[in-house]
Design a protein around this motif. Sequence first.
Motif, PDB file in Angstrom:
ATOM      1  N   GLY A  60       0.793  -1.221   0.000  1.00 23.24           N
ATOM      2  CA  GLY A  60       0.000   0.000   0.000  1.00 23.24           C
ATOM      3  C   GLY A  60       0.827   1.273   0.000  1.00 23.24           C
ATOM      4  N   ALA A  61       2.152   1.151   0.028  1.00 22.22           N
ATOM      5  CA  ALA A  61       3.015   2.335   0.021  1.00 22.22           C
ATOM      6  C   ALA A  61       2.958   3.013  -1.346  1.00 22.22           C
ATOM      7  CB  ALA A  61       4.448   1.948   0.342  1.00 22.22           C
ATOM      8  N   PRO A  62       2.855   4.350  -1.373  1.00 23.28           N
ATOM      9  CA  PRO A  62       2.816   5.057  -2.651  1.00 23.28           C
ATOM     10  C   PRO A  62       4.161   4.993  -3.366  1.00 23.28           C
ATOM     11  CG  PRO A  62       2.816   6.614  -0.829  1.00 23.28           C
ATOM     12  CD  PRO A  62       2.744   5.246  -0.230  1.00 23.28           C
ATOM     13  N   LEU A  63       4.129   4.624  -4.629  1.00 18.93           N
ATOM     14  CA  LEU A  63       5.338   4.481  -5.441  1.00 18.93           C
ATOM     15  C   LEU A  63       5.461   5.554  -6.507  1.00 18.93           C
ATOM     16  CD1 LEU A  63       5.152   0.620  -6.057  1.00 18.93           C
ATOM     17  CD2 LEU A  63       6.409   1.839  -4.250  1.00 18.93           C
ATOM     18  N   GLY A  64       4.342   6.207  -6.829  1.00 16.34           N
ATOM     19  CA  GLY A  64       4.364   7.230  -7.865  1.00 16.34           C
ATOM     20  C   GLY A  64       2.959   7.672  -8.191  1.00 16.34           C
ATOM     21  N   PHE A  65       2.876   8.584  -9.150  1.00 10.53           N
ATOM     22  CA  PHE A  65       1.566   9.094  -9.547  1.00 10.53           C
ATOM     23  C   PHE A  65       1.628   9.603 -10.974  1.00 10.53           C
ATOM     24  CE2 PHE A  65       3.380  13.179  -9.267  1.00 10.53           C
ATOM     25  CZ  PHE A  65       2.470  14.142  -9.690  1.00 10.53           C
ATOM     26  N   ALA A  66       0.454   9.819 -11.531  1.00  9.45           N
ATOM     27  CA  ALA A  66       0.317  10.480 -12.823  1.00  9.45           C
ATOM     28  C   ALA A  66      -0.860  11.436 -12.713  1.00  9.45           C
ATOM     29  CB  ALA A  66       0.076   9.465 -13.935  1.00  9.45           C
ATOM     30  N   PRO A  90      12.426   7.258  -6.614  1.00  9.35           N
ATOM     31  CA  PRO A  90      13.706   6.664  -7.016  1.00  9.35           C
ATOM     32  C   PRO A  90      13.827   5.180  -6.647  1.00  9.35           C
ATOM     33  CG  PRO A  90      14.081   8.847  -6.140  1.00  9.35           C
ATOM     34  CD  PRO A  90      12.621   8.526  -5.905  1.00  9.35           C
ATOM     35  N   ALA A  91      13.351   4.798  -5.462  1.00 12.23           N
ATOM     36  CA  ALA A  91      13.459   3.405  -5.024  1.00 12.23           C
ATOM     37  C   ALA A  91      12.638   2.456  -5.886  1.00 12.23           C
ATOM     38  CB  ALA A  91      13.025   3.281  -3.561  1.00 12.23           C
ATOM     39  N   ALA A  92      11.585   2.964  -6.531  1.00 15.51           N
ATOM     40  CA  ALA A  92      10.703   2.109  -7.331  1.00 15.51           C
ATOM     41  C   ALA A  92      11.040   2.122  -8.821  1.00 15.51           C
ATOM     42  CB  ALA A  92       9.251   2.529  -7.131  1.00 15.51           C
ATOM     43  N   ARG A  93      11.992   2.949  -9.228  1.00 16.09           N
ATOM     44  CA  ARG A  93      12.345   3.025 -10.649  1.00 16.09           C
ATOM     45  C   ARG A  93      12.977   1.719 -11.100  1.00 16.09           C
ATOM     46  NH1 ARG A  93      14.571   9.093 -10.043  1.00 16.09           N
ATOM     47  NH2 ARG A  93      12.523   9.970  -9.587  1.00 16.09           N
ATOM     48  N   GLY A  94      12.653   1.331 -12.309  1.00 19.06           N
ATOM     49  CA  GLY A  94      13.182   0.094 -12.869  1.00 19.06           C
ATOM     50  C   GLY A  94      12.369  -1.135 -12.506  1.00 19.06           C
ATOM     51  N   ALA A  95      11.303  -0.943 -11.734  1.00 18.46           N
ATOM     52  CA  ALA A  95      10.477  -2.072 -11.288  1.00 18.46           C
ATOM     53  C   ALA A  95       9.163  -2.172 -12.067  1.00 18.46           C
ATOM     54  CB  ALA A  95      10.188  -1.943  -9.790  1.00 18.46           C
ATOM     55  N   GLY A  96       9.024  -1.379 -13.123  1.00 22.14           N
ATOM     56  CA  GLY A  96       7.821  -1.454 -13.953  1.00 22.14           C
ATOM     57  C   GLY A  96       6.693  -0.530 -13.537  1.00 22.14           C
ATOM     58  N   VAL A  97       6.937   0.345 -12.566  1.00 21.51           N
ATOM     59  CA  VAL A  97       5.879   1.236 -12.082  1.00 21.51           C
ATOM     60  C   VAL A  97       5.510   2.269 -13.143  1.00 21.51           C
ATOM     61  CG1 VAL A  97       5.216   2.910 -10.306  1.00 21.51           C
ATOM     62  CG2 VAL A  97       6.549   0.878  -9.681  1.00 21.51           C
ATOM     63  N   GLY A  98       6.502   2.873 -13.765  1.00 16.90           N
ATOM     64  CA  GLY A  98       6.233   3.854 -14.821  1.00 16.90           C
ATOM     65  C   GLY A  98       5.485   3.226 -15.978  1.00 16.90           C
ATOM     66  N   LYS A  99       5.895   2.047 -16.363  1.00 14.55           N
ATOM     67  CA  LYS A  99       5.221   1.315 -17.439  1.00 14.55           C
ATOM     68  C   LYS A  99       3.773   1.011 -17.060  1.00 14.55           C
ATOM     69  CE  LYS A  99       6.447  -2.427 -20.538  1.00 14.55           C
ATOM     70  NZ  LYS A  99       7.363  -3.553 -20.744  1.00 14.55           N
ATOM     71  N   ALA A 100       3.564   0.602 -15.823  1.00  7.97           N
ATOM     72  CA  ALA A 100       2.205   0.304 -15.355  1.00  7.97           C
ATOM     73  C   ALA A 100       1.338   1.559 -15.368  1.00  7.97           C
ATOM     74  CB  ALA A 100       2.252  -0.303 -13.953  1.00  7.97           C
ATOM     75  N   ALA A 128      14.254   9.025 -19.907  1.00  5.45           N
ATOM     76  CA  ALA A 128      12.794   9.090 -20.063  1.00  5.45           C
ATOM     77  C   ALA A 128      12.414   9.016 -21.537  1.00  5.45           C
ATOM     78  CB  ALA A 128      12.238  10.361 -19.435  1.00  5.45           C
ATOM     79  N   ILE A 129      13.144   9.734 -22.383  1.00  5.66           N
ATOM     80  CA  ILE A 129      12.859   9.694 -23.827  1.00  5.66           C
ATOM     81  C   ILE A 129      12.986   8.269 -24.341  1.00  5.66           C
ATOM     82  CG2 ILE A 129      13.670  10.455 -26.100  1.00  5.66           C
ATOM     83  CD1 ILE A 129      14.487  13.132 -24.669  1.00  5.66           C
ATOM     84  N   ASP A 130      14.049   7.589 -23.961  1.00  5.98           N
ATOM     85  CA  ASP A 130      14.248   6.198 -24.400  1.00  5.98           C
ATOM     86  C   ASP A 130      13.113   5.304 -23.896  1.00  5.98           C
ATOM     87  OD1 ASP A 130      16.610   7.055 -25.573  1.00  5.98           O
ATOM     88  OD2 ASP A 130      17.886   6.264 -23.971  1.00  5.98           O
ATOM     89  N   PHE A 131      12.709   5.496 -22.654  1.00  5.04           N
ATOM     90  CA  PHE A 131      11.608   4.727 -22.071  1.00  5.04           C
ATOM     91  C   PHE A 131      10.328   4.958 -22.861  1.00  5.04           C
ATOM     92  CE2 PHE A 131       8.032   4.947 -18.969  1.00  5.04           C
ATOM     93  CZ  PHE A 131       7.904   3.588 -18.725  1.00  5.04           C
ATOM     94  N   TYR A 132      10.012   6.218 -23.152  1.00  3.35           N
ATOM     95  CA  TYR A 132       8.786   6.526 -23.893  1.00  3.35           C
ATOM     96  C   TYR A 132       8.825   5.950 -25.302  1.00  3.35           C
ATOM     97  CZ  TYR A 132       7.926   9.859 -20.096  1.00  3.35           C
ATOM     98  OH  TYR A 132       7.721  10.444 -18.869  1.00  3.35           O
ATOM     99  N   ARG A 133       9.963   6.015 -25.946  1.00 10.07           N
ATOM    100  CA  ARG A 133      10.079   5.437 -27.301  1.00 10.07           C
ATOM    101  C   ARG A 133       9.851   3.923 -27.246  1.00 10.07           C
ATOM    102  NH1 ARG A 133       9.966  10.088 -27.757  1.00 10.07           N
ATOM    103  NH2 ARG A 133      11.169  11.463 -29.080  1.00 10.07           N
TER     104      ARG A 133
END
Length: 159
Positions: A60-66, A90-100, A128-133
């Motif tokens: 239930g810990a917040p990892l990010g937002f949009a 930062p701790a959640a980066r690379g774990a698929g949170v941004g993609k989700a 970020a650009i590479d991730f979005y592409r």
Amino acid sequence: MTHIRFATAADVPQIIAFVRELAAFEREPDAVVATEAMLEAALFGPRPAAEAVIAEGADGAPLGFALFFQNFSTWTGLPGMYLEDLYVTPAARGAGVGKALLRHLADIAVERGYGRFEWSVLDWNQPAIDFYRAMGAVGMDEWTVQRVTGDALRALAGR
């Protein structure tokens, strides 16, 4: 596992904290003038200007937002979604949170019949650009953002 849900008014303190962390990451730590009251009114007032989703971990810990809002394209004749902010701790980066988060927003856009899902990214943020592409985004390099704020906005309005 990441769980994504729509934000509630109770999330406003966390959202403003994320906004401040994002501003620091984007090298503008003192640029945030928004307050909790302003965000609460913008997100949950009588005429909401935007919506937000929160990404949480299994605990239930917040990892990010949009934070996003509806825009409109006269060319397509359809509304679209504009992503104002996407932030993952930062701790959640690379774990698929941004993609989700991006997939969740794309699903909302498709469900609502939107014709576009777009956002801006700083030109120096190559990761970020590479991730979005990699997620299928296409840069609109021939377009530049134009902005009028503060005194210039008041002058343009004739005030």
